[in-house]
Design a protein around this motif. Structure first.
Motif, mmCIF file in Angstrom:
data_model
loop_
_atom_site.group_PDB
_atom_site.id
_atom_site.type_symbol
_atom_site.label_atom_id
_atom_site.label_comp_id
_atom_site.label_asym_id
_atom_site.label_seq_id
_atom_site.Cartn_x
_atom_site.Cartn_y
_atom_site.Cartn_z
ATOM 1 N N LEU A 157 -44.321 1.580 46.947
ATOM 2 C CA LEU A 157 -45.118 2.795 46.821
ATOM 3 C C LEU A 157 -44.806 3.478 45.496
ATOM 4 C CD1 LEU A 157 -44.669 4.228 50.426
ATOM 5 C CD2 LEU A 157 -46.572 2.876 49.559
ATOM 6 N N GLY A 158 -45.708 4.335 45.057
ATOM 7 C CA GLY A 158 -45.502 5.071 43.814
ATOM 8 C C GLY A 158 -46.145 6.441 43.887
ATOM 9 N N LYS A 159 -46.191 7.122 42.730
ATOM 10 C CA LYS A 159 -46.660 8.510 42.742
ATOM 11 C C LYS A 159 -48.150 8.629 43.069
ATOM 12 C CE LYS A 159 -47.386 8.825 37.722
ATOM 13 N NZ LYS A 159 -46.991 9.577 36.505
ATOM 14 N N HIS A 174 -40.193 5.125 39.128
ATOM 15 C CA HIS A 174 -41.485 4.444 38.970
ATOM 16 C C HIS A 174 -41.938 3.753 40.252
ATOM 17 C CE1 HIS A 174 -44.799 2.446 37.089
ATOM 18 N NE2 HIS A 174 -44.313 1.238 37.349
ATOM 19 N N GLU A 175 -41.038 3.007 40.881
ATOM 20 C CA GLU A 175 -41.368 2.289 42.107
ATOM 21 C C GLU A 175 -40.437 2.722 43.226
ATOM 22 O OE1 GLU A 175 -43.094 -1.976 40.504
ATOM 23 O OE2 GLU A 175 -40.957 -1.810 40.968
ATOM 24 N N ILE A 176 -41.003 2.920 44.403
ATOM 25 C CA ILE A 176 -40.215 3.342 45.567
ATOM 26 C C ILE A 176 -40.264 2.239 46.614
ATOM 27 C CG2 ILE A 176 -39.998 5.057 47.402
ATOM 28 C CD1 ILE A 176 -41.153 7.103 45.513
ATOM 29 N N LEU A 222 -37.282 4.777 50.971
ATOM 30 C CA LEU A 222 -37.929 5.499 52.062
ATOM 31 C C LEU A 222 -36.941 5.789 53.183
ATOM 32 C CD1 LEU A 222 -41.368 3.647 52.293
ATOM 33 C CD2 LEU A 222 -40.894 5.868 51.252
ATOM 34 N N GLN A 223 -36.100 4.806 53.510
ATOM 35 C CA GLN A 223 -35.091 5.021 54.549
ATOM 36 C C GLN A 223 -34.162 6.159 54.148
ATOM 37 O OE1 GLN A 223 -35.199 3.713 57.427
ATOM 38 N NE2 GLN A 223 -35.673 1.530 57.431
ATOM 39 N N SER A 247 -32.175 -1.646 42.770
ATOM 40 C CA SER A 247 -31.737 -2.016 41.430
ATOM 41 C C SER A 247 -32.501 -1.223 40.372
ATOM 42 C CB SER A 247 -31.949 -3.520 41.210
ATOM 43 O OG SER A 247 -33.311 -3.849 41.371
ATOM 44 N N GLY A 248 -32.019 -1.285 39.135
ATOM 45 C CA GLY A 248 -32.699 -0.607 38.034
ATOM 46 C C GLY A 248 -31.992 0.669 37.630
#
Length: 516
Positions: free
Chosen positions: A330-332, A371-373, A378-379, A459-460
């Motif tokens: 998911l993202g913005k 940027h990426e979820i 979410l947890q 990661s990231g």
């Protein structure tokens, strides 16, 4: 129930919760219970209803929420315990009462202060009372691993006669070794005249690192239920790990005369991550099955072999335990429906639109930073939302931390304490230390920090940091969790989460410490 099926009894919500600092809220227990149900675990021990009002409410809530697994409540061999368990479980689709009493000479003499005849009488009475609420009654001989075999045979025969359908033989203090424990199970099944009328179960602790080995030895000698926990969570050194028990039996069908084919093992890793995130107990990287390195290969020889044929160095598939589970990123730009739908797939449902709106607002705030979820984000977000809902005493309003080369780190914090904002500032050995000191300038908790741990959720370089702190005050140990893309903010959130638990003590009757 066929003889070739191994019943998996998960006690993460009860025995796992007894790990110092691992207490769970009602909502967190429901989330874990739903994950266990998706895994198709046979029995979920949801708690110890008589321990507190909170425990009772949590067991009742799990009983209402779970339809496909049996929900179990623990009780001592006391009328009040059994009645409380029966009340908590009355709305369950399938219910079990699990009652216990100690049977080892040292426990009977030093803890119970009862004669063996009295112990047998009380055990029989407890089973009969539990049968008034359900036909599914489990009896445990606490500290069976140090009990006399003749006495075990006697009490087991009588509780089966009284109506117990499952007989649990626990190695309560992790004292046994595999050959000895397996022989104990075999002897009990052979010597107890009515043993064919009950399923024999084991519950092994890991004090000597033998919980899984002892459990599997028992299975090879006739036990058809294993009591275990996700990640091996539990008192002291923990319990037998569900993931290790299940995957050993699944992988070595040439050895074991029973199967776990009814379980969806692909749910193991997601459930492991959920339990770790909620309790704050990180999984060690080299942990079997669910550790980050469990299917990693660094050695050139191993890498070459795996590239040619996976089976050269992997005895099971990473996909089979959930490592490559499909994840929606998911993202913005993602909307409320996608957000709600993905959380529902993860076993999270909102009781009201207000709860959804609060969680979605946090999601959007995170999406602006990251940027990426992923599912793990979410947890953590849902856990943080639950933590925020509990923080009725102390809230973090604002924080500013300065840290530069050659200068002493300095923190300035603003807290809302019971509706009133208070500010404080402090220096520290590092930015996190300065933040903690500034918070203490306001709260003066008098607690001791036992553990500070940071883990990346994904990661990231834009990954959220998940911080766990463990604190102690007056013999009471609590965990606090916080997550943020800023490690210092995550640390402050975790510290404040722990402080809220410290300043709001929960009275809870402990099943092992209470007089029987």
């Amino acid at each position: 129930m066929s003889d070739d099926r191994l019943i998996i009894f998960d006690t993460t919500l009860r025995d796992g919760e007894q790990s110092p600092g691992a207490s769970m809220t009602k909502e967190e227990k429901i989330r874990i219970a739903r994950a266990l149900e998706r895994m198709r675990v046979d029995v979920i021990e949801a708690g110890f209803p008589v321990a507190s009002i909170g425990d009772f409410d949590a067991v009742r809530a799990v009983a209402r929420s779970i339809k496909d697994s049996t929900v179990c409540g623990l009780s001592r061999a006391l009328d009040k315990d059994i009645d409380r368990a029966g009340e908590a479980l009355k709305e369950a689709n399938s219910a079990r009462i699990h009652t216990f009493i100690a049977t080892s000479p040292i426990h009977m003499k030093m803890k119970l202060r009862m004669e063996p005849d009295q112990v047998v009488e009380q055990a029989v009475r407890a089973v009969k009372r539990a049968r008034q609420y359900t036909d599914n009654v489990e009896f445990s001989a606490e500290d069976a691993g140090r009990s006399e075999l003749d006495f075990l045979c006697r009490i087991v025969e009588q509780v089966i006669e009284a109506g117990a359908t499952t007989i649990n033989i626990p190695d309560t203090v992790g004292y046994n070794v595999p050959q000895q424990f397996g022989e104990t199970i075999r002897n009990l099944i052979e010597r107890v005249p009515n043993s064919d009328k009950a399923i024999f179960s084991v519950h092994c602790h890991n004090d000597l690192g033998l919980a899984v080995a002892n459990s599997l030895s028992a299975v090879l000698n006739g036990a058809r239920q294993v009591e275990c926990t996700i990640n091996g969570l539990g008192e002291r050194a923990g319990n037998a790990s569900l993931e290790e028990i299940v995957m050993t039996v699944k992988t070595r069908q040439d050895i074991f005369p029973c199967s776990v084919d009814h379980l969806d093992t692909r749910e193991i890793v997601p459930t492991s991550k959920l339990v770790s995130g909620i309790t704050g107990f990180a999984v060690q990287p080299n942990k079997a099955i669910v550790g980050a390195n469990a299917f990693a290969h660094e050695s050139g020889i191993h890498q070459d072999g795996v590239l040619k044929s996976r089976e050269t160095y992997e005895i099971m598939s990473a996909e089979d335990v959930g490592w490559s589970a499909n994840r929606m990123v998911l993202g913005k730009h993602s909307g409320r429906n996608a957000f709600r739908s993905r959380l529902k797939e993860l076993g999270v449902e909102f009781a009201s639109e207000d709860e959804l709106n609060e969680a979605f607002a946090r999601f959007k705030n995170l999406a602006d930073k990251k940027h990426e979820i992923f599912d793990e984000d979410l947890q953590a977000l849902v856990t943080e939302t639950g933590i925020s809902a509990e923080n009725e005493h102390i809230h973090l309003v604002a924080m500013r931390v300065c840290s530069e080369t050659g200068e002493t780190p300095h923190a300035n914090v603003t807290l809302n304490v019971d509706g009133q904002e208070q500010q404080a500032e402090a220096d520290g050995g590092g930015p996190v230390d300065a933040a903690f000191r500034a918070i203490e300038q306001v709260i003066h908790s008098g607690s001791e920090l036992l553990l500070y741990s940071v883990n990346n959720i994904t990661s990231g370089t834009d990954a959220q940091g998940e911080v766990t702190v463990r604190m102690e005050k007056g013999g009471r140990i609590v965990n606090g969790q916080g997550a943020d893309t800023d490690i210092v903010i995550a640390s402050a959130k975790a510290y404040i989460n722990a402080l809220n638990k410290i300043v709001s003590p929960v009275e809870r009757e402990h099943p092992q410490a209470a007089d029987v």
